[in-house]
Design a protein around this motif. Structure first.
Motif, short mmCIF file in Angstrom:
data_model
loop_
_atom_site.label_atom_id
_atom_site.label_comp_id
_atom_site.label_asym_id
_atom_site.label_seq_id
_atom_site.Cartn_x
_atom_site.Cartn_y
_atom_site.Cartn_z
N ALA A 72 -27.36 -81.51 54.11
CA ALA A 72 -27.49 -81.47 55.57
C ALA A 72 -27.43 -82.87 56.17
O ALA A 72 -26.84 -83.09 57.22
N GLU A 73 -28.01 -83.81 55.47
CA GLU A 73 -28.10 -85.16 56.04
C GLU A 73 -26.85 -86.00 55.80
O GLU A 73 -26.50 -86.84 56.61
N HIS A 74 -26.21 -85.83 54.63
CA HIS A 74 -25.22 -86.83 54.23
C HIS A 74 -23.76 -86.41 54.28
O HIS A 74 -22.88 -87.26 54.22
N VAL A 75 -23.48 -85.09 54.35
CA VAL A 75 -22.07 -84.69 54.32
C VAL A 75 -21.33 -85.20 55.57
O VAL A 75 -20.27 -85.81 55.46
N GLU A 76 -21.92 -84.97 56.72
CA GLU A 76 -21.24 -85.38 57.96
C GLU A 76 -20.98 -86.88 58.03
O GLU A 76 -19.85 -87.29 58.32
N PRO A 77 -21.98 -87.71 57.76
CA PRO A 77 -21.71 -89.15 57.76
C PRO A 77 -20.64 -89.54 56.75
O PRO A 77 -19.82 -90.44 57.01
N TRP A 78 -20.61 -88.84 55.60
CA TRP A 78 -19.58 -89.12 54.59
C TRP A 78 -18.21 -88.87 55.19
O TRP A 78 -17.30 -89.69 55.07
N VAL A 79 -18.05 -87.71 55.83
CA VAL A 79 -16.76 -87.34 56.42
C VAL A 79 -16.36 -88.37 57.47
O VAL A 79 -15.23 -88.88 57.46
N ARG A 80 -17.29 -88.72 58.36
CA ARG A 80 -16.98 -89.68 59.42
C ARG A 80 -16.52 -91.02 58.83
O ARG A 80 -15.52 -91.58 59.21
N ASP A 81 -17.31 -91.48 57.84
CA ASP A 81 -17.02 -92.77 57.22
C ASP A 81 -15.66 -92.78 56.52
O ASP A 81 -14.87 -93.71 56.67
N LYS A 82 -15.37 -91.72 55.76
CA LYS A 82 -14.12 -91.70 54.99
C LYS A 82 -12.92 -91.52 55.92
O LYS A 82 -11.84 -92.04 55.65
N ASP A 83 -13.10 -90.76 56.99
CA ASP A 83 -12.02 -90.64 57.97
C ASP A 83 -11.74 -91.99 58.62
O ASP A 83 -10.59 -92.38 58.78
N ALA A 84 -12.82 -92.70 58.94
CA ALA A 84 -12.65 -94.01 59.59
C ALA A 84 -11.95 -94.99 58.65
O ALA A 84 -11.13 -95.79 59.08
N ARG A 85 -12.28 -94.89 57.37
CA ARG A 85 -11.65 -95.79 56.39
C ARG A 85 -10.21 -95.40 56.09
O ARG A 85 -9.49 -96.14 55.43
N GLY A 86 -9.86 -94.20 56.49
CA GLY A 86 -8.50 -93.73 56.23
C GLY A 86 -8.27 -93.24 54.81
O GLY A 86 -7.14 -93.11 54.37
N VAL A 87 -9.35 -92.96 54.08
CA VAL A 87 -9.15 -92.48 52.70
C VAL A 87 -9.21 -90.96 52.61
O VAL A 87 -8.91 -90.39 51.58
N ARG A 88 -9.59 -90.30 53.72
CA ARG A 88 -9.65 -88.83 53.69
C ARG A 88 -8.61 -88.29 54.64
O ARG A 88 -8.60 -88.63 55.82
N ILE A 89 -7.71 -87.46 54.10
CA ILE A 89 -6.64 -86.90 54.92
C ILE A 89 -7.12 -85.63 55.61
O ILE A 89 -6.90 -85.44 56.79
N LEU A 90 -7.75 -84.77 54.85
CA LEU A 90 -8.33 -83.56 55.42
C LEU A 90 -9.36 -83.01 54.46
O LEU A 90 -9.48 -83.48 53.32
N GLY A 91 -10.08 -82.02 54.91
CA GLY A 91 -11.06 -81.39 54.03
C GLY A 91 -11.77 -80.28 54.76
O GLY A 91 -11.85 -80.30 56.00
N LYS A 92 -12.25 -79.30 54.01
CA LYS A 92 -12.95 -78.18 54.62
C LYS A 92 -13.66 -77.38 53.55
O LYS A 92 -13.20 -77.32 52.42
N PRO A 93 -14.80 -76.77 53.93
CA PRO A 93 -15.46 -75.89 52.96
C PRO A 93 -14.73 -74.55 52.83
O PRO A 93 -13.98 -74.16 53.73
N LEU A 94 -14.97 -73.88 51.72
CA LEU A 94 -14.35 -72.57 51.47
C LEU A 94 -15.40 -71.47 51.55
O LEU A 94 -16.59 -71.71 51.31
N ASP A 95 -14.92 -70.29 51.84
CA ASP A 95 -15.76 -69.10 51.90
C ASP A 95 -16.34 -68.81 50.51
O ASP A 95 -15.83 -69.28 49.49
N ASP A 96 -17.39 -68.01 50.49
CA ASP A 96 -18.02 -67.55 49.25
C ASP A 96 -16.97 -67.09 48.23
O ASP A 96 -16.06 -66.34 48.57
N PRO A 97 -17.09 -67.56 46.99
CA PRO A 97 -16.07 -67.17 45.98
C PRO A 97 -16.02 -65.66 45.75
O PRO A 97 -15.00 -65.14 45.30
N ALA A 98 -17.10 -64.95 46.10
CA ALA A 98 -17.08 -63.50 45.94
C ALA A 98 -16.01 -62.87 46.83
O ALA A 98 -15.50 -61.79 46.56
N ASN A 99 -15.65 -63.56 47.93
CA ASN A 99 -14.63 -63.05 48.83
C ASN A 99 -13.22 -63.50 48.45
O ASN A 99 -12.27 -63.23 49.17
#
Lengths: 236, 415
Positions: A24-51
């Motif tokens: 809860a605390e660190h994922v969002e800052p990670w995304v912001r930081d990596k986007d700003a650095r230009g090392v992350r092109i895209l990313g997203k969580p996936l639905d439950d593997p049961a689906n």
């Protein structure tokens, strides 16, 4: 170099309040930081593997089964595509992601050039196709024909305007799994879970419906010999 | 005449192989090509040197020949034009340049760090280090590690493919990673050394070669990283262990324990070198700036080659080691040192605790040590079952044979 960063969850380590709080605390800052650095092109969580659904085509019939391509307790809960100088940089980026502190992150290089669309709209990241090889190699002729068929298939999907991006991955033996424990980055050679099935590539789709994605999975050349997993992306 | 040429090629091989491969990898980015062209250059040397004499600078001659081979191959290859263009843009593609010489020195260091990259499997790191840096053949490495040549070739191919596909960088790590990664290189070198030294199985000549190569690589690492005290401590440690090689096994091939070794057969020059290396490292620091693991191990090994072992110092050194690690093996050695330093009862009590630990229950040396100490206290009846348990667990024939001798001494006759 483009890497696929797989968020690999070990259900035994999930659900502790400590892990939940770190996510809860660190994922969002990670995304912001990596986007700003230009090392992350895209990313997203996936639905439950049961689906998840796994699609095979045998004797002209499309067979759809429930669940991911490999039946393991660990599962893929999301992904990012990274653009890094070298594996060392990708490791550093992965080690800063809280998932690596409690679970594991697998880094897989893409094979060859990966085309990055000029505009990446998060809204369009809707389904993930994972063409998998189930461990039994086909004859060289079949493999060669498959490669040509896959190129033709990608053109077909592009023509429909529903393919966001994707491409083949380097062999599973080039994967590196990153875990951070007691402040130390621990690496292991190979995928996060060793199964005879392995991911051959990924395609990110923007289909209107899950059924359309299933149909495209069935049209994938690998579905005739191996299988194709279909997952839904969800919002963070 | 031919004899001297062959010898010159052999010497050049030992001195230059790693340097040539390392430089070709930097210039072409292709590991297979680098190794193949280096190999061809040495084959060419056998012919040319016989005809024209040994060149004044064999290393430079070999590097030029190997580099030309590589250029030829690239030119003929499908992507040749493209690659050549890259090479032409390399401002250091020429030789003899001052900058180039510095780059070449660093190349071997780059190669060492890349071979020992933690994203490669440990067994692959060891194999790759031997193949690319020392030039041992795939068949020789396979024999040393008791796998088929085909398995070893696959292991090497897979590692090289991962380096290329996953972009493992060919570089000396940046300062923030240097200490950790150097630790990784040292671990590989020590593993290499122990594989030869402990000789749990395999052929003798190859095993001895592993020890010698590990020492050579450690020496090289010390040259390249003179400020790294753990690197020189590891070199000292290996020299000290290696100095006893001729006394460790008797004429019947049996292991001889330290106290029974013929000290006249120790290599004094190597002990002196190790002692000088440790002396240069300055006094042992305690507390937060404490000495590294290899330093402590080397200091202990140095105590053991003195005319009389200073067991109090050994005990204290193991005590320092225990502060940094909870390794059960360190705890076992500490317990032995406590006993040898004069407090036999306390030592036996400590080993008695270790025997109860799950991690150590199947470790033969715990039981053998327990038995040895009990025997020293005169408790022969209690020592016997401990020796028997150790014998059941001991992995190597030499160790089993030593334990059988102990049991037969205790039982008062051959068993």
């Amino acid at each position: 170099m483009k890497y696929l960063q797989l968020i690999c969850i070990d259900p035994q380590a999930a659900g502790t309040p400590e892990a939940a709080q770190a996510m809860a605390e660190h994922v969002e800052p990670w995304v912001r930081d990596k986007d700003a650095r230009g090392v992350r092109i895209l990313g997203k969580p996936l639905d439950d593997p049961a689906n998840a659904r796994t699609v095979r085509v045998r004797d002209g019939r499309t067979l759809i089964s429930d669940g991911p391509f490999a039946d393991t307790k660990e599962f893929i809960a999301g992904l990012d595509i990274l653009d890094c100088e070298s594996l060392d940089e990708a490791i550093e980026v992965a080690a800063e992601h809280p998932v690596s502190w409690f679970h594991a992150i697998e880094l897989r290089p893409f094979a060859g050039e990966l085309e990055i669309p000029a505009h990446l709209d998060d809204e369009r990241l809707r389904q993930l196709l994972i063409p998998c090889i189930d461990g039994i190699p086909e004859s060289d002729e079949v493999e060669q024909q498959l490669r040509l068929d896959i190129d033709a298939y990608r053109e077909l999907v592009d023509a429909r305007g529903v393919r966001v991006m994707g491409g083949p991955l380097a062999a599973a033996s080039t994967a590196t799994t990153v875990r951070v424990r007691d402040g130390k980055t621990l690496l292991s050679d190979g995928p996060f879970v060793e199964t005879k099935e392995f991911m051959a590539g990924i395609d990110i789709l923007s289909c209107e419906s899950f059924d359309e994605a299933l149909e495209l999975a069935g049209a994938h050349p690998l579905a005739r010999f191996h299988r194709v997993e279909v997952r839904r992306f969800v919002d963070l | 005449m031919n004899g001297t040429v062959e010898q010159a090629v052999q010497t050049a091989f030992a001195d230059e192989w790693g340097r040539i491969v390392a430089t070709l990898i930097r210039r072409t980015g292709n590991w297979d090509l680098a190794e193949e062209c280096a190999q061809e250059a040495f084959a060419q040397a056998l012919v040319s040197w016989r005809r024209d004499g040994v060149p004044a600078r064999p290393g430079a001659w070999l590097t030029t020949v190997a580099a030309n081979r590589a250029l030829d191959r690239i030119r003929r290859g499908a992507r040749g034009a493209q690659l050549l263009e890259q090479l032409a843009h390399d401002p250091l593609a020429g030789t003899g340049h001052d900058g180039e010489r510095e780059m070449i020195e660093d190349d071997r260091l780059r190669l060492m760090f890349t071979c020992c990259h933690p994203a490669l499997a440990l067994e692959a790191r060891v194999a790759l280090t031997l193949r690319t840096l020392t030039g041992l053949t795939t068949a020789e490495i396979a024999r040393a590690f008791l796998v088929s040549e085909q398995t070893m070739a696959k292991r090497l191919t897979r590692a090289r493919a991962k380096i290329a596909a996953a972009a493992i960088p060919y570089r000396v790590p940046p300062p923030e990673l240097l200490v950790e990664r150097t630790g990784g290189v040292l671990a590989v070198l020590y593993l290499l050394f122990n594989e030869g030294y402990l000789a749990s199985s395999g052929e003798q000549p190859i095993r001895a070669a592993l020890c010698a190569e590990a020492i050579r690589l450690a020496r090289l690492l010390c040259e390249l990283l003179p400020a790294d005290s753990e690197a020189s401590a590891l070199l000292a440690l290996m020299l000290l262990q290696h100095s006893r090689r001729d006394a460790r096994v008797d004429s019947a091939g049996e292991l001889v324990t330290l106290e029974h070794q013929d000290r006249g057969r120790w290599h004094r020059d190597e002990i002196a070198q190790a002692s000088a290396l440790l002396g240069a490292a300055g006094p042992l620091a305690g507390g937060p700036a404490r000495a590294g693991h290899y330093r402590l191990q080397a200091e202990i090994a140095l105590c053991h080659v003195q005319p009389r072992t200073d067991w109090v110092r050994v005990r204290d050194l193991y005590g320092l080691m225990l502060e940094a690690s909870d390794s059960p093996v360190v705890a076992l050695n500490h317990a032995v040192a406590v006993a040898m330093a004069g407090d036999l009862d306390a030592g036996i009590a400590l080993v008695g605790e270790l025997v109860q630990r799950d991690q150590l229950a199947s470790y033969h040396l715990v039981h053998a040590t327990h038995a040895d100490l009990l025997r020293r206290r005169g408790e022969l009846a209690a020592a016997l079952p401990a020796y028997q348990r150790a014998l059941e667990l001991a992995p190597s024939p030499a160790e089993r044979s030593l334990l059988r001798r102990r049991i037969s001494e205790l039982s008062g006759g051959p068993c």
